[in-house]
Design an enzyme around this catalytic site. Sequence first.
Site: not given
Ligand code: SF4
Length: 334
Positions: A84, A104, A205
Amino acid sequence: MTLEELKGVVSEVGLPAYAAKQMADWIYKKKITRISEMTNIAVAKRALLEESFEIGAYPPSEYQKSKDGTIKYLYAAGPGRFVESVYIPTDDRATLCVSSQVGCKMNCLFCMTGKQGFTANLTANQILNQIQSLPENDSLTNIVFMGMGEPLDNVDELFKVLEILTAPYGYAWSPKRITVSTIGVMKGLRRFLAESECHLAVSLHSPYPMERLSLMPVEKAFPVREVIDLIKQYDFSHQRRVSFEYIVFKNLNDSLKHAEALSCLLGGIPCRVNLIRFHAIPNVPLETSDITKMERFRDFLNAKGVVCTIRASRGEDIFAACGMLSTAKNVTFV
Ligand code: SF4
């Protein structure tokens, strides 16, 4: 293809090296869709090229439009594979959020793409196709690599795309219009910092390693401290901008103690912190912080001299907001 790759093609069919540049002009500037339209290349050579190559872009197979104007596009990326990308228009810009992988590997707790697991890296062709075939392509002002996947885990293809987007023979975009987002894959990040002038966004985060580990397994392999130390070795005072993405979770990372630790961690880096509301996803016991706490967090960082903003959420109603992209469901249609 990059110019070097096009040089390989022209040599294969017995054309002079300068024909590679002519082909790049046809493909990236004039955006023709058939090799037969390359009228400054001999007819016989065009026929030879057509036997082995194709040009042009393939359109998205589906789209959904949010009530806020955001549009999510679905692209096939090989048999049974989908990605997407998200077009986000605002008053003063139009941004495309591009995917770099099908799924991912990184498995961040708060992310639907991570839940999907990893299927494949996208090729440079499949990444560029999201840009070239975008119906709103002419109005695009910015590209962010914040869609599905970790771009620096697919670094060779990413670099081809960045070259084609920014090189004079390609789209000739300013690198200042492009942002690559990463969770801090060190090998790719080193190369990016050394070779690219595009903007960088790092998913942080939490300033605390154990807490970050509970949200992002990558902390084990690439501790945030090492990522920050690496970034501090580079000069961010000129062209390139670095920002840190911070999803704010209720009663987890939204305290002023976190804000204080964050300002210490980032001290000395000219940067921006983007606070992002958490978008709830199935089976994840996290909640978004409330706006009052987010504003307090933002104001604290700004008072400490760390530029901090709260990013507006876009496309949540169509599962297009940060952390919500997934094509796991589309595979069942094949
Ligand atoms: S937030 Fe983490 S799991 Fe999601 S696409 Fe990015 S690296 Fe990958």
